[in-house]
Design a protein around this motif. Structure first.
Motif, PDB file in Angstrom:
ATOM      1  N   MET A 107       0.831  -1.203   0.000  1.00  0.00           N
ATOM      2  CA  MET A 107       0.000   0.000   0.000  1.00  0.00           C
ATOM      3  C   MET A 107       0.869   1.257   0.000  1.00  0.00           C
ATOM      4  O   MET A 107       1.954   1.274   0.549  1.00  0.00           O
ATOM      5  N   ALA A 108       0.357   2.305  -0.571  1.00  0.00           N
ATOM      6  CA  ALA A 108       1.091   3.561  -0.622  1.00  0.00           C
ATOM      7  C   ALA A 108       0.869   4.338   0.670  1.00  0.00           C
ATOM      8  O   ALA A 108       0.100   3.937   1.526  1.00  0.00           O
ATOM      9  N   THR A 139      -0.202   8.095   2.512  1.00  0.00           N
ATOM     10  CA  THR A 139      -1.142   9.160   2.182  1.00  0.00           C
ATOM     11  C   THR A 139      -0.446  10.393   1.616  1.00  0.00           C
ATOM     12  O   THR A 139      -1.106  11.337   1.226  1.00  0.00           O
ATOM     13  N   ALA A 175      -8.707  17.399  -2.303  1.00  0.00           N
ATOM     14  CA  ALA A 175      -9.979  17.302  -3.029  1.00  0.00           C
ATOM     15  C   ALA A 175     -11.084  17.870  -2.162  1.00  0.00           C
ATOM     16  O   ALA A 175     -11.724  17.150  -1.422  1.00  0.00           O
ATOM     17  N   HIS A 176     -11.269  19.140  -2.212  1.00  0.00           N
ATOM     18  CA  HIS A 176     -12.302  19.767  -1.399  1.00  0.00           C
ATOM     19  C   HIS A 176     -13.286  20.547  -2.245  1.00  0.00           C
ATOM     20  O   HIS A 176     -13.238  21.774  -2.301  1.00  0.00           O
ATOM     21  N   LEU A 209      -3.540   3.593  -2.404  1.00  0.00           N
ATOM     22  CA  LEU A 209      -3.331   3.812  -0.966  1.00  0.00           C
ATOM     23  C   LEU A 209      -3.751   2.590  -0.147  1.00  0.00           C
ATOM     24  O   LEU A 209      -3.057   2.178   0.775  1.00  0.00           O
ATOM     25  N   LEU A 245     -12.241   8.259   2.692  1.00  0.00           N
ATOM     26  CA  LEU A 245     -11.220   9.282   2.443  1.00  0.00           C
ATOM     27  C   LEU A 245     -11.442  10.053   1.152  1.00  0.00           C
ATOM     28  O   LEU A 245     -10.659  10.931   0.809  1.00  0.00           O
ATOM     29  N   GLU A 305     -11.076  13.701   0.894  1.00  0.00           N
ATOM     30  CA  GLU A 305      -9.968  14.095   1.759  1.00  0.00           C
ATOM     31  C   GLU A 305     -10.467  14.846   2.990  1.00  0.00           C
ATOM     32  O   GLU A 305     -10.216  16.057   3.162  1.00  0.00           O
ATOM     33  N   PRO A 306     -11.189  14.134   3.849  1.00  0.00           N
ATOM     34  CA  PRO A 306     -11.734  14.791   5.045  1.00  0.00           C
ATOM     35  C   PRO A 306     -10.646  15.045   6.086  1.00  0.00           C
ATOM     36  O   PRO A 306      -9.607  14.396   6.072  1.00  0.00           O
ATOM     37  N   ARG A 307     -10.927  15.981   6.998  1.00  0.00           N
ATOM     38  CA  ARG A 307      -9.984  16.245   8.085  1.00  0.00           C
ATOM     39  C   ARG A 307     -10.283  15.375   9.300  1.00  0.00           C
ATOM     40  O   ARG A 307      -9.520  15.331  10.238  1.00  0.00           O
ATOM     41  N   GLU A 310      -2.132  -3.656   8.493  1.00  0.00           N
ATOM     42  CA  GLU A 310      -2.143  -2.667   7.403  1.00  0.00           C
ATOM     43  C   GLU A 310      -3.046  -1.488   7.739  1.00  0.00           C
ATOM     44  O   GLU A 310      -2.686  -0.326   7.529  1.00  0.00           O
ATOM     45  N   ILE A 311      -4.220  -1.829   8.269  1.00  0.00           N
ATOM     46  CA  ILE A 311      -5.174  -0.762   8.608  1.00  0.00           C
ATOM     47  C   ILE A 311      -4.621   0.098   9.746  1.00  0.00           C
ATOM     48  O   ILE A 311      -4.707   1.317   9.727  1.00  0.00           O
ATOM     49  N   LEU A 361      -2.128   2.382   8.361  1.00  0.00           N
ATOM     50  CA  LEU A 361      -2.793   3.478   7.633  1.00  0.00           C
ATOM     51  C   LEU A 361      -3.276   4.557   8.601  1.00  0.00           C
ATOM     52  O   LEU A 361      -3.103   5.749   8.355  1.00  0.00           O
ATOM     53  N   ASP A 417      -0.547   6.574   9.673  1.00  0.00           N
ATOM     54  CA  ASP A 417      -0.162   7.452   8.575  1.00  0.00           C
ATOM     55  C   ASP A 417      -1.096   8.673   8.508  1.00  0.00           C
ATOM     56  O   ASP A 417      -0.655   9.793   8.280  1.00  0.00           O
ATOM     57  N   PHE A 418      -2.389   8.435   8.731  1.00  0.00           N
ATOM     58  CA  PHE A 418      -3.345   9.559   8.741  1.00  0.00           C
ATOM     59  C   PHE A 418      -2.975  10.543   9.852  1.00  0.00           C
ATOM     60  O   PHE A 418      -3.015  11.753   9.667  1.00  0.00           O
ATOM     61  N   ARG A 471      -0.075  11.065  11.114  1.00  0.00           N
ATOM     62  CA  ARG A 471       1.129  11.801  10.700  1.00  0.00           C
ATOM     63  C   ARG A 471       0.763  12.936   9.743  1.00  0.00           C
ATOM     64  O   ARG A 471       1.404  13.977   9.698  1.00  0.00           O
ATOM     65  N   ARG A 472      -0.286  12.707   8.943  1.00  0.00           N
ATOM     66  CA  ARG A 472      -0.735  13.714   7.981  1.00  0.00           C
ATOM     67  C   ARG A 472      -1.645  14.766   8.606  1.00  0.00           C
ATOM     68  O   ARG A 472      -2.113  15.670   7.937  1.00  0.00           O
TER      69      ARG A 472
END
Lengths: 305, 293
Positions: free
Chosen positions: A1-2, A4, A10-11, B134, B162, B165-167, B185-186, B189, B192-193, B195-196
């Protein structure tokens, strides 16, 4: 998987009412319905019934055409109604059961748009199904007409008598009067679809929705007769009171007067439908569809999911 | 201006004195699912909402998402009343055991949800492609969702959540029924969210996983929030200290033990070899390293 990191922003800006969102739900609903095998069986059965009605009797050509129209329009009416009730009844409960509804309404999708999208999907499916049935019906009618023409020409020499026979055949087969009849069948099915949608917003199961919708359908056929009988029993032929009028109006709203859609019987009998009567029926049908959809929204807007 | 809150200072979720009662049909009684709940989830946090079955977690989540209306109280998403449809622009939701339209492919599913969020054309296609990548479903993009495994359904569910691209992400049991590799994996993820900068509200019964990824937790019991706070503070034992040494010689260990014995009031409770987790052991022996999949 990649990761994020690769995501692009995309808003899109939210709009209070969006035809694009409704179209997405409509298209998806149509796709959902046309992939249900049970409806193919029903549609094929209806088409076979319409097609085979051409071979049912061997009387005069007028009688043959009468039976052909009676059977075909009757089959179209019943199967379009069945399709409307059965397909609409399962839409909402299935989305709730599969939790798909949660994922849709958790997006910026107003509940009104969801309902409209679902209803329009059903109406499109009905249009396609009725279109297919009408095409078969008109094709059978055309073939029978050509066959009757050939028989008439074989039996008579050219002249006034033959022209009269051909005119009579034409008058018995396709007339533009059939089109309002088909429109009324569609309106009746649309009314039943919106009624079923309303029922499904508060029903606990789709079976309950189907049974209730079928009951309302039959009561709707009987209630105008019962109303007339009741009013005729008023002592001394007095006008009903305001309360009684309101009550009867409410009954007519809950149980639509399906007798008004019996225009189809006139069409099958070859009678011309006056334009004013057709437009009045169409306006009443559309009024019911609009009212039921609005009440369905009021019920669904506050539904606890 | 001083009266405008900055974007970051507004909590992702604000729940104030929330109560929810469900009336019992044909009886003049009701069941209280949530009682006077107040909590805030700050932007960028991973918040774990825990509790036994029937404790009010799902009801709280549904109220936040506008699926259920509160009996009293108020909920906000990034400062906007969560009963307003537009507040959902900022939210992605993955329900427990989701099923999607079986006749759609993975790609069509994401396109459908994208259209609901106003995405169109090339932007929608690009977004769909990125999300499939992703969640690792590029190869299954053209397969119907009806043929997806449980883990694949959860991943396509995460992708649809996603899509705009919700906050804020609201995840209800995101790893329920998923095998350990898929579960990891989840979890990765979600990290990762975080971190973003994406806020995550997570409901899960897998407490080990919650412990690994959540910054803060709230525990609901019978509709009441009985504990709430930073995870490390809530579960740390204040009067104990853990030392983990690598390649420590026996002499050093003896010296440490002697030093402890010399210190009044101190006591060595336990000395043992640290253990790996069962999950890590399972993934090692099955070779199911998510990075290699």
């Amino acid at each position: 998987m990649a990761t994020t990191e690769t995501l692009i922003p995309a808003h899109p800006r939210h709009t209070l009412f969006s035809f694009a969102r409704i179209r997405a739900i409509t298209t998806n609903t149509l796709l959902e319905l046309v992939r249900l095998k049970v409806f193919y069986f029903m549609l094929i059965f209806a088409l076979v019934l319409i097609g085979s009605s051409a071979f049912m009797v061997k009387f005069t050509f007028q009688q043959q055409f009468q039976v052909l129209k009676d059977v075909s329009l009757g089959a179209m009416s019943i199967f379009t109604w069945l399709l409307a009730v059965l397909s609409t009844a399962m839409l909402l409960p299935k989305d709730i059961e599969d939790r798909t509804l949660y994922t849709i309404l958790a997006k910026p999708v107003p509940r009104l748009e969801y309902l409209l999208g679902k209803l329009l999907g059903v109406l499109l499916m009905l249009l396609l199904a009725l279109g297919a049935m009408s095409a078969v019906f008109l094709a059978v009618l055309y073939l029978r007409e050509q066959s009757a023409f050939a028989d008439a020409m074989r039996g008579q020499a050219p002249g006034e008598a033959l022209d009269a026979a051909l005119r009579e055949i034409r008058a018995s087969t396709f007339t533009f009067n059939l089109l309002p009849g088909i429109c009324v069948i569609y309106l009746k099915a649309a009314l039943c679809a919106s009624l079923t949608l309303l029922l499904s917003t508060f029903a606990s199961s789709w079976i309950f929705t189907v049974i209730t919708s079928v009951m309302v359908y039959f009561i709707g056929h009987v209630q105008p007769i019962a109303r007339e009988y009741w009013l005729s029993q008023m002592p001394g032929g007095h006008d009903p009171s305001l309360v009684l009028k309101l009550f009867l109006g409410l009954v007519a709203l809950v149980f639509p007067d399906f007798q008004i859609f019996n225009l189809v019987d006139d069409v099958a009998a070859g009678n011309a439908v006056p334009a004013a009567m057709f437009f009045k029926t169409a306006a009443l049908g559309l009024g019911y569809v609009g009212t039921y959809t609005f009440v369905a929204y009021l019920s669904f807007a506050n539904k606890e999911l | 201006m001083f009266f405008l809150k900055s974007r970051m200072s507004v909590p992702a979720i604000s729940i104030q004195n929330l109560s929810k009662e469900f009336p019992i049909p044909f009886r003049r009684e009701s069941v209280a699912a949530v009682k006077g709940l107040s909590l805030e989830v700050q932007a960028g946090q991973v918040y774990g909402l825990l509790g036994p079955n029937g404790s009010g977690k799902s009801t709280t989540m549904k109220i936040v998402l506008g699926l259920v209306s509160p009996t009293s109280g108020k909920t906000e998403i990034f400062g906007r009343d969560s009963t307003l449809v537009e507040s959902r622009e900022e939210v992605g939701f993955l329900p427990e055991n989701p099923y999607f339209y079986k006749y759609l492919t993975g790609q069509e599913t994401l396109e459908f949800y994208g259209k609901l969020c106003g995405l169109r054309g090339a932007r929608l296609r690009e977004r769909t492609r990125e999300l499939l990548e992703l969640v690792g479903l590029e190869k299954a993009a053209d397969r119907r969702v009806g043929g997806y495994s449980k883990g694949m359904l959860q991943r396509i569910g995460l992708a649809q959540a996603l899509v705009q691209e919700p906050r804020l992400l609201v995840l209800d049991e995101p790893t329920a029924g998923v095998d350990p590799a898929g579960s990891r994996e989840i979890r990765d993820l979600i990290l990762d969210f975080k971190r973003r900068g994406i806020t995550v509200l997570l409901c899960s019964h897998l407490l080990g996983q919650v412990q690994e990824i959540c910054d803060r937790i709230g525990i609901l019991h019978q509709g009441v929030l009985i504990r709430e706070g930073p995870l490390t503070e809530l579960i740390s034992i204040e009067n104990q200290t853990e030392l983990i040494l690598e390649t420590a010689p026996a002499d050093l260990l003896r010296e440490i033990e002697a030093a402890i014995a010399r210190t009044p009031g101190s006591r060595l409770l336990e000395q043992r070899k640290p253990q790996t987790t069962l999950e890590r052991f399972f993934l090692e022996v099955t070779g199911a390293n998510p990075d290699e999949r």
